[in-house]
Motif scaffolding. Structure first.
Motif, PDB file in Angstrom:
ATOM      1  N   ILE A  60       0.834  -1.206   0.000  1.00  0.00           N
ATOM      2  CA  ILE A  60       0.000   0.000   0.000  1.00  0.00           C
ATOM      3  C   ILE A  60       0.868   1.255   0.000  1.00  0.00           C
ATOM      4  O   ILE A  60       0.633   2.200  -0.759  1.00  0.00           O
ATOM      5  CB  ILE A  60      -0.946   0.002   1.224  1.00  0.00           C
ATOM      6  CG1 ILE A  60      -1.846  -1.252   1.213  1.00  0.00           C
ATOM      7  CG2 ILE A  60      -1.795   1.267   1.237  1.00  0.00           C
ATOM      8  CD1 ILE A  60      -2.746  -1.370   0.016  1.00  0.00           C
ATOM      9  N   GLY A  61       1.884   1.299   0.848  1.00  0.00           N
ATOM     10  CA  GLY A  61       2.752   2.468   0.906  1.00  0.00           C
ATOM     11  C   GLY A  61       3.565   2.670  -0.356  1.00  0.00           C
ATOM     12  O   GLY A  61       3.715   3.794  -0.843  1.00  0.00           O
ATOM     13  N   VAL A  62       4.094   1.576  -0.919  1.00  0.00           N
ATOM     14  CA  VAL A  62       4.952   1.697  -2.103  1.00  0.00           C
ATOM     15  C   VAL A  62       4.147   2.072  -3.337  1.00  0.00           C
ATOM     16  O   VAL A  62       4.596   2.899  -4.157  1.00  0.00           O
ATOM     17  CB  VAL A  62       5.752   0.399  -2.320  1.00  0.00           C
ATOM     18  CG1 VAL A  62       6.490   0.428  -3.658  1.00  0.00           C
ATOM     19  CG2 VAL A  62       6.760   0.214  -1.183  1.00  0.00           C
ATOM     20  N   THR A  63       2.961   1.484  -3.515  1.00  0.00           N
ATOM     21  CA  THR A  63       2.133   1.894  -4.662  1.00  0.00           C
ATOM     22  C   THR A  63       1.692   3.347  -4.522  1.00  0.00           C
ATOM     23  O   THR A  63       1.606   4.077  -5.520  1.00  0.00           O
ATOM     24  CB  THR A  63       0.902   0.982  -4.817  1.00  0.00           C
ATOM     25  OG1 THR A  63       0.201   0.903  -3.572  1.00  0.00           O
ATOM     26  CG2 THR A  63       1.297  -0.413  -5.266  1.00  0.00           C
ATOM     27  N   SER A  64       1.445   3.791  -3.289  1.00  0.00           N
ATOM     28  CA  SER A  64       1.111   5.200  -3.069  1.00  0.00           C
ATOM     29  C   SER A  64       2.274   6.094  -3.459  1.00  0.00           C
ATOM     30  O   SER A  64       2.093   7.139  -4.103  1.00  0.00           O
ATOM     31  CB  SER A  64       0.734   5.434  -1.601  1.00  0.00           C
ATOM     32  OG  SER A  64      -0.407   4.690  -1.230  1.00  0.00           O
ATOM     33  N   ALA A  65       3.489   5.669  -3.079  1.00  0.00           N
ATOM     34  CA  ALA A  65       4.684   6.443  -3.438  1.00  0.00           C
ATOM     35  C   ALA A  65       4.825   6.539  -4.953  1.00  0.00           C
ATOM     36  O   ALA A  65       5.198   7.592  -5.501  1.00  0.00           O
ATOM     37  CB  ALA A  65       5.923   5.790  -2.823  1.00  0.00           C
ATOM     38  N   TRP A  66       4.532   5.446  -5.645  1.00  0.00           N
ATOM     39  CA  TRP A  66       4.654   5.426  -7.104  1.00  0.00           C
ATOM     40  C   TRP A  66       3.746   6.466  -7.756  1.00  0.00           C
ATOM     41  O   TRP A  66       4.203   7.290  -8.571  1.00  0.00           O
ATOM     42  CB  TRP A  66       4.325   4.025  -7.616  1.00  0.00           C
ATOM     43  CG  TRP A  66       4.168   3.928  -9.110  1.00  0.00           C
ATOM     44  CD1 TRP A  66       2.996   3.872  -9.820  1.00  0.00           C
ATOM     45  CD2 TRP A  66       5.222   3.890 -10.082  1.00  0.00           C
ATOM     46  NE1 TRP A  66       3.255   3.798 -11.166  1.00  0.00           N
ATOM     47  CE2 TRP A  66       4.610   3.804 -11.363  1.00  0.00           C
ATOM     48  CE3 TRP A  66       6.611   3.910  -9.998  1.00  0.00           C
ATOM     49  CZ2 TRP A  66       5.345   3.744 -12.529  1.00  0.00           C
ATOM     50  CZ3 TRP A  66       7.343   3.853 -11.174  1.00  0.00           C
ATOM     51  CH2 TRP A  66       6.713   3.767 -12.426  1.00  0.00           C
ATOM     52  N   TYR A  67       2.473   6.453  -7.378  1.00  0.00           N
ATOM     53  CA  TYR A  67       1.542   7.378  -8.030  1.00  0.00           C
ATOM     54  C   TYR A  67       1.779   8.826  -7.610  1.00  0.00           C
ATOM     55  O   TYR A  67       1.617   9.746  -8.425  1.00  0.00           O
ATOM     56  CB  TYR A  67       0.102   6.957  -7.747  1.00  0.00           C
ATOM     57  CG  TYR A  67      -0.333   5.778  -8.584  1.00  0.00           C
ATOM     58  CD1 TYR A  67      -0.416   5.879  -9.972  1.00  0.00           C
ATOM     59  CD2 TYR A  67      -0.641   4.560  -7.997  1.00  0.00           C
ATOM     60  CE1 TYR A  67      -0.793   4.799 -10.750  1.00  0.00           C
ATOM     61  CE2 TYR A  67      -1.030   3.463  -8.766  1.00  0.00           C
ATOM     62  CZ  TYR A  67      -1.098   3.600 -10.144  1.00  0.00           C
ATOM     63  OH  TYR A  67      -1.476   2.514 -10.917  1.00  0.00           O
ATOM     64  N   LEU A  68       2.172   9.044  -6.360  1.00  0.00           N
ATOM     65  CA  LEU A  68       2.459  10.418  -5.925  1.00  0.00           C
ATOM     66  C   LEU A  68       3.703  10.957  -6.618  1.00  0.00           C
ATOM     67  O   LEU A  68       3.747  12.133  -7.007  1.00  0.00           O
ATOM     68  CB  LEU A  68       2.620  10.454  -4.408  1.00  0.00           C
ATOM     69  CG  LEU A  68       1.306  10.326  -3.622  1.00  0.00           C
ATOM     70  CD1 LEU A  68       1.576   9.964  -2.174  1.00  0.00           C
ATOM     71  CD2 LEU A  68       0.504  11.628  -3.706  1.00  0.00           C
ATOM     72  N   ALA A  69       4.706  10.102  -6.790  1.00  0.00           N
ATOM     73  CA  ALA A  69       5.903  10.535  -7.519  1.00  0.00           C
ATOM     74  C   ALA A  69       5.588  10.782  -8.986  1.00  0.00           C
ATOM     75  O   ALA A  69       6.097  11.739  -9.593  1.00  0.00           O
ATOM     76  CB  ALA A  69       7.008   9.485  -7.376  1.00  0.00           C
ATOM     77  N   GLN A  70       4.753   9.923  -9.571  1.00  0.00           N
ATOM     78  CA  GLN A  70       4.328  10.123 -10.957  1.00  0.00           C
ATOM     79  C   GLN A  70       3.605  11.463 -11.123  1.00  0.00           C
ATOM     80  O   GLN A  70       3.689  12.094 -12.185  1.00  0.00           O
ATOM     81  CB  GLN A  70       3.385   8.979 -11.362  1.00  0.00           C
ATOM     82  CG  GLN A  70       4.062   7.640 -11.564  1.00  0.00           C
ATOM     83  CD  GLN A  70       4.562   7.457 -12.987  1.00  0.00           C
ATOM     84  OE1 GLN A  70       3.927   7.884 -13.940  1.00  0.00           O
ATOM     85  NE2 GLN A  70       5.724   6.830 -13.124  1.00  0.00           N
ATOM     86  N   ALA A  71       2.908  11.886 -10.058  1.00  0.00           N
ATOM     87  CA  ALA A  71       2.174  13.152 -10.114  1.00  0.00           C
ATOM     88  C   ALA A  71       3.072  14.354  -9.873  1.00  0.00           C
ATOM     89  O   ALA A  71       2.596  15.503  -9.883  1.00  0.00           O
ATOM     90  CB  ALA A  71       1.045  13.138  -9.074  1.00  0.00           C
ATOM     91  N   GLY A  72       4.371  14.106  -9.633  1.00  0.00           N
ATOM     92  CA  GLY A  72       5.324  15.200  -9.507  1.00  0.00           C
ATOM     93  C   GLY A  72       5.644  15.624  -8.085  1.00  0.00           C
ATOM     94  O   GLY A  72       6.344  16.626  -7.877  1.00  0.00           O
ATOM     95  N   HIS A  73       5.192  14.887  -7.087  1.00  0.00           N
ATOM     96  CA  HIS A  73       5.448  15.251  -5.701  1.00  0.00           C
ATOM     97  C   HIS A  73       6.806  14.739  -5.227  1.00  0.00           C
ATOM     98  O   HIS A  73       7.325  13.727  -5.731  1.00  0.00           O
ATOM     99  CB  HIS A  73       4.356  14.693  -4.788  1.00  0.00           C
ATOM    100  CG  HIS A  73       2.980  15.186  -5.132  1.00  0.00           C
ATOM    101  ND1 HIS A  73       2.611  16.503  -4.961  1.00  0.00           N
ATOM    102  CD2 HIS A  73       1.894  14.543  -5.632  1.00  0.00           C
ATOM    103  CE1 HIS A  73       1.338  16.649  -5.349  1.00  0.00           C
ATOM    104  NE2 HIS A  73       0.886  15.476  -5.766  1.00  0.00           N
TER     105      HIS A  73
END
Length: 418
Positions: free
Chosen positions: A11-24
């Protein structure tokens, strides 16, 4: 925006993936030395949106009594004075009616189907490998009563547009030929062709590497002590290595989320449900499963992960006890020996246990809290692997201030305040 994620399971790693993809800018904190070392480490391997259903269902209280009395009991409740467990049980039992079951299952299917689509898209974009097989899941019924009880689930699948196939015994053998040795024990099955199988640990580790390539910072072997808040806003995470600050904070700590949030007055109705798995090396592939089968009698899943068989199941309400008594091995080992005898070397099997963060209604808790900058992605129960990418992409959209691609109804913590 700088986002601090607490927890490095799937859950944490997939969240990191999408947040990083969004530029955060993303920082992930975890007490473990690497990703996916707790509940994500050796789960049953199912990516099963079609099988997504709450434990709270009509008839479950009576079934639970029967399960507790079985020789190979799929359920165990420890005799302990635990107010949190009693509160959770009361709320779960309140959802054991037809109206609540249909509502909760529809919510879970909404997240799970979206998550499966996100996984297919990510796999196509990245080429990530994790011993995945996209050959569906079969629920195995050993009695006519189980077959008849599936009718209610089928109606909900139809209403949600989820594909399924009702199978007779010959139909089951067409997909899982190794079951020919036990055809006399089966009466039928329900196949969910959109479901998949894969190693959650391999996936999470591989995705974490891709996250690093996007600039995500992982701080492992770091104990999270508490969240600091001032005037309704989270200001920092206190760890044993100092304070970590961000613009937003995402709690993805599974069963440990309630303890972190309780001092802030946030009461998460999540309780740890302990499960077990065996990982068995395959010695005869012709006797092994092709994908995943779920034995509805014993509530045990048997999945094919490359050259291994993963057998997962049972449920224990025993608090945060992580012991792995050999007596519990019999529950999961019996099913693989009964259905797929001779397929693997059980003497070389690895026994593992993990805590599934269960909500009383089965639906995860996603999105905002009453604290500015504090978000949740937790409470996925036995379906964290199944719902991981959809939940992560959904929460990423909320943190980013964009519109999620699925309906938000009933997914936040506010549903418990009504």
């Amino acid at each position: 925006m700088r986002v601090v994620i607490l927890g490095s399971g799937v859950i944490g790693v997939t969240s990191a993936w999408y947040l990083a993809q969004a530029g955060h800018e993303v920082v992930v904190i975890d007490r473990q030395p690497e990703p996916a070392m707790e509940t994500s480490f050796a789960n049953a391997g199912q990516i099963s949106p079609g099988y997504s259903a709450p434990w709270a269902a009509p008839g479950v209280p009576l079934k639970a009594i029967k399960w507790l009395m079985q020789d190979l009991a799929p359920l165990r409740v420890a005799p302990m004075r635990d107010p949190a467990m009693l509160s959770w049980l009361v709320r779960m039992l309140a959802n054991c009616n037809h109206q609540a079951y249909a509502r909760n299952k529809a919510r879970m299917l909404r997240v799970a189907e979206y998550s499966r689509d996100c996984l297919i898209e990510l796999r196509r974009e990245t080429g990530i490998e994790y011993d995945n097989r996209a050959q569906g899941l079969i629920q195995l019924f050993r009695s006519e009563q189980q077959l008849e009880s599936a009718a209610n689930d089928i109606r909900i699948l139809e209403s949600c547009g989820v594909s399924y196939e009702s199978l007779d015994v010959d139909g089951i053998l067409g997909h899982e030929p190794a079951l020919k040795h036990v055809r006399d024990k089966l009466v039928g099955g329900l196949r969910l062709p959109g479901d998949e199988t894969g190693d959650c640990f391999q996936f999470t580790q591989a995705l974490a590497e891709r996250c690093r390539a996007l600039g995500v910072e992982f701080r492992f072997s770091t104990e999270i002590k508490r969240l600091q808040a001032e005037q309704g806003k989270i200001t920092a995470v206190e760890t044993d290595a100092g304070h970590v600050q961000g613009d937003a904070y995402l709690v993805a700590l599974g069963s440990y989320s309630p303890a972190l949030l309780a001092p802030l007055g946030i009461k998460l109705p999540i309780y740890p449900v302990k499960g077990f798995s065996l990982t068995i090396p395959i010695t005869d592939a012709t006797r092994a499963p092709e994908s995943t089968v779920m034995d509805e009698t014993y509530k045990v899943a048997v999945s094919r992960l490359g050259d291994r068989i993963r057998v997962g199941g049972t449920a224990e309400l025993t608090g945060f006890d992580l012991s792995t008594p050999e007596s519990r091995r019999a529950n999961v080992e019996f099913v693989v020996n009964d259905l797929f005898a001779g397929s693997g070397d059980a003497s070389a099997a690895e026994l593992w246990t993990g805590l599934r963060p269960m909500t009383p209604d089965g639906t995860p808790i996603l999105g905002r809290t009453r604290y500015d900058g504090l978000y949740l992605n937790t409470g996925h129960g036995t379906l964290g692997w199944t719902m991981s990418l959809g939940s992560a992409r959904y929460v990423s959209a909320i943190i980013s201030g964009t519109t999620p691609m699925i309906d938000t109804e009933g997914l936040s913590i506010s549903r418990y305040n009504r």
